[in-house]
Design a protein around this motif. Structure first.
Motif, short mmCIF file in Angstrom:
data_model
loop_
_atom_site.label_atom_id
_atom_site.label_comp_id
_atom_site.label_asym_id
_atom_site.label_seq_id
_atom_site.Cartn_x
_atom_site.Cartn_y
_atom_site.Cartn_z
N SER A 28 -59.10 46.88 -13.93
CA SER A 28 -58.94 45.51 -13.46
C SER A 28 -58.83 45.46 -11.94
O SER A 28 -58.20 46.31 -11.32
CB SER A 28 -57.69 44.88 -14.08
N ASP A 29 -59.44 44.43 -11.35
CA ASP A 29 -59.35 44.27 -9.91
C ASP A 29 -58.17 43.39 -9.52
O ASP A 29 -57.99 43.05 -8.37
CB ASP A 29 -60.65 43.69 -9.34
N LYS A 30 -57.35 43.03 -10.50
CA LYS A 30 -56.14 42.24 -10.24
C LYS A 30 -55.04 42.70 -11.18
O LYS A 30 -55.28 43.44 -12.13
CB LYS A 30 -56.42 40.75 -10.44
N VAL A 31 -53.83 42.30 -10.88
CA VAL A 31 -52.72 42.60 -11.77
C VAL A 31 -52.81 41.69 -12.99
O VAL A 31 -53.28 40.55 -12.89
CB VAL A 31 -51.36 42.43 -11.05
N LEU A 32 -52.40 42.18 -14.15
CA LEU A 32 -52.54 41.44 -15.41
C LEU A 32 -51.18 41.24 -16.07
O LEU A 32 -50.35 42.14 -16.06
CB LEU A 32 -53.46 42.19 -16.37
N ASN A 33 -51.00 40.05 -16.70
CA ASN A 33 -49.79 39.86 -17.48
C ASN A 33 -50.04 40.35 -18.91
O ASN A 33 -51.17 40.69 -19.28
CB ASN A 33 -49.31 38.40 -17.43
N VAL A 34 -49.00 40.38 -19.72
CA VAL A 34 -49.11 40.95 -21.07
C VAL A 34 -50.11 40.17 -21.92
O VAL A 34 -50.90 40.76 -22.66
CB VAL A 34 -47.72 41.00 -21.75
N GLN A 35 -50.12 38.85 -21.81
CA GLN A 35 -51.07 38.05 -22.58
C GLN A 35 -52.51 38.38 -22.21
O GLN A 35 -53.37 38.50 -23.08
CB GLN A 35 -50.81 36.55 -22.38
N GLU A 36 -52.78 38.57 -20.93
CA GLU A 36 -54.13 38.93 -20.50
C GLU A 36 -54.53 40.30 -21.02
O GLU A 36 -55.66 40.50 -21.46
CB GLU A 36 -54.21 38.90 -18.96
N ILE A 37 -53.60 41.24 -21.00
CA ILE A 37 -53.86 42.58 -21.54
C ILE A 37 -54.17 42.48 -23.03
O ILE A 37 -55.14 43.07 -23.52
CB ILE A 37 -52.67 43.52 -21.29
N TYR A 38 -53.38 41.70 -23.74
CA TYR A 38 -53.57 41.49 -25.18
C TYR A 38 -54.95 40.88 -25.45
O TYR A 38 -55.68 41.34 -26.34
CB TYR A 38 -52.46 40.58 -25.71
N ASP A 39 -55.32 39.86 -24.66
CA ASP A 39 -56.63 39.22 -24.83
C ASP A 39 -57.78 40.20 -24.60
O ASP A 39 -58.76 40.21 -25.33
CB ASP A 39 -56.77 38.01 -23.89
N TYR A 40 -57.65 41.05 -23.57
CA TYR A 40 -58.67 42.08 -23.33
C TYR A 40 -58.78 43.02 -24.52
O TYR A 40 -59.89 43.40 -24.92
CB TYR A 40 -58.34 42.89 -22.07
N CYS A 41 -57.65 43.42 -25.06
CA CYS A 41 -57.66 44.32 -26.23
C CYS A 41 -58.38 43.66 -27.40
O CYS A 41 -59.21 44.30 -28.07
CB CYS A 41 -56.23 44.70 -26.64
N LYS A 42 -58.08 42.41 -27.66
CA LYS A 42 -58.73 41.67 -28.76
C LYS A 42 -60.24 41.57 -28.53
O LYS A 42 -61.03 41.76 -29.44
CB LYS A 42 -58.13 40.27 -28.91
N ASP A 67 -46.69 49.61 -12.05
CA ASP A 67 -45.96 48.78 -11.11
C ASP A 67 -45.80 47.41 -11.75
O ASP A 67 -46.77 46.84 -12.28
CB ASP A 67 -46.73 48.61 -9.79
N LYS A 68 -44.60 46.87 -11.73
CA LYS A 68 -44.31 45.54 -12.26
C LYS A 68 -44.27 44.58 -11.08
O LYS A 68 -43.53 44.79 -10.11
CB LYS A 68 -42.96 45.56 -12.98
N VAL A 69 -45.07 43.53 -11.14
CA VAL A 69 -45.22 42.62 -10.01
C VAL A 69 -44.77 41.22 -10.42
O VAL A 69 -45.17 40.70 -11.46
CB VAL A 69 -46.70 42.56 -9.55
N ASP A 70 -43.90 40.62 -9.60
CA ASP A 70 -43.42 39.26 -9.83
C ASP A 70 -44.01 38.37 -8.75
O ASP A 70 -43.69 38.51 -7.57
CB ASP A 70 -41.90 39.24 -9.77
N LEU A 71 -44.88 37.45 -9.16
CA LEU A 71 -45.53 36.55 -8.19
C LEU A 71 -44.81 35.20 -8.11
O LEU A 71 -45.32 34.26 -7.54
CB LEU A 71 -47.00 36.35 -8.56
N GLY A 72 -43.63 35.13 -8.72
CA GLY A 72 -42.81 33.93 -8.59
C GLY A 72 -43.12 32.82 -9.58
O GLY A 72 -42.59 31.73 -9.46
N ASP A 73 -43.96 33.08 -10.57
CA ASP A 73 -44.29 32.04 -11.54
C ASP A 73 -43.67 32.29 -12.92
O ASP A 73 -44.01 31.64 -13.89
CB ASP A 73 -45.82 31.89 -11.68
N GLY A 74 -42.75 33.24 -13.00
CA GLY A 74 -42.07 33.53 -14.25
C GLY A 74 -42.80 34.50 -15.16
O GLY A 74 -42.32 34.81 -16.24
N LYS A 75 -43.97 34.97 -14.76
CA LYS A 75 -44.74 35.93 -15.55
C LYS A 75 -44.87 37.22 -14.77
O LYS A 75 -45.37 37.20 -13.64
CB LYS A 75 -46.14 35.41 -15.87
N TYR A 76 -44.42 38.31 -15.37
CA TYR A 76 -44.62 39.60 -14.72
C TYR A 76 -46.04 40.07 -14.96
O TYR A 76 -46.63 39.83 -16.00
CB TYR A 76 -43.64 40.65 -15.26
#
Length: 141
Positions: A28-42, A67-76
């Motif tokens: 990935s060229d960007k950081v991903l949240n868990v839902q995005e990772i899950y969607d890619y897996c599906k 690395d865990k990244v917090d962009l301030g929107d409540g989603k790691y």
């Protein structure tokens, strides 16, 4: 990267899901949240529960793989640690030094998301006082 050997070296059980999650995050060229990772897996045809993705991310984070990244929107968001970039923190009084992890990860992602710019290098200068020097300094007052 050869993920099987990487996980084996960290004494982590090798599964298709863990390999796929690492592969997704690494490509990935960007950081991903868990839902995005899950969607890619599906989308890749990997039958995996969302809870399994959460557990895998937790396992990787505990083993210092992500690395865990917090962009301030409540989603790691997460990314594979590409290196153990460190900085030296030096006491400005006694000159004792300690090594710290680079605190720029979140800032790099914020800059990328807000401006489209990708940091290629940075210099970070920090001035600090160690506990002992702070204690000595406050006792003199």
């Amino acid at each position: 990267m050869e993920w099987k050997n990487y996980l084996r070296n960290k004494n982590i059980k090798i599964t298709k899901g863990r390999i796929k999650i690492l592969d997704i995050l690494n490509k990935s060229d960007k950081v991903l949240n868990v839902q995005e990772i899950y969607d890619y897996c599906k989308n890749c045809g990997l039958n995996m529960d969302l809870s399994t993705v959460y557990r895998t991310i937790d396992l990787f984070e505990q083993n210092n793989i992500l690395d865990k990244v917090d962009l301030g929107d409540g989603k790691y968001r997460y990314k594979v640690k590409c290196h153990n970039h460190k900085h030296i923190l030096t006491c400005c009084i006694c000159h004792k030094e300690i090594e710290i992890d680079c605190p720029m990860t979140q800032i790099e992602e914020l800059i990328k998301n807000e401006t489209g710019f990708v940091l290629v290098d940075h210099e970070l200068k920090l001035k600090a006082m160690c506990k002992e020097c702070i204690s000595k300094h406050t006792n003199k007052l």
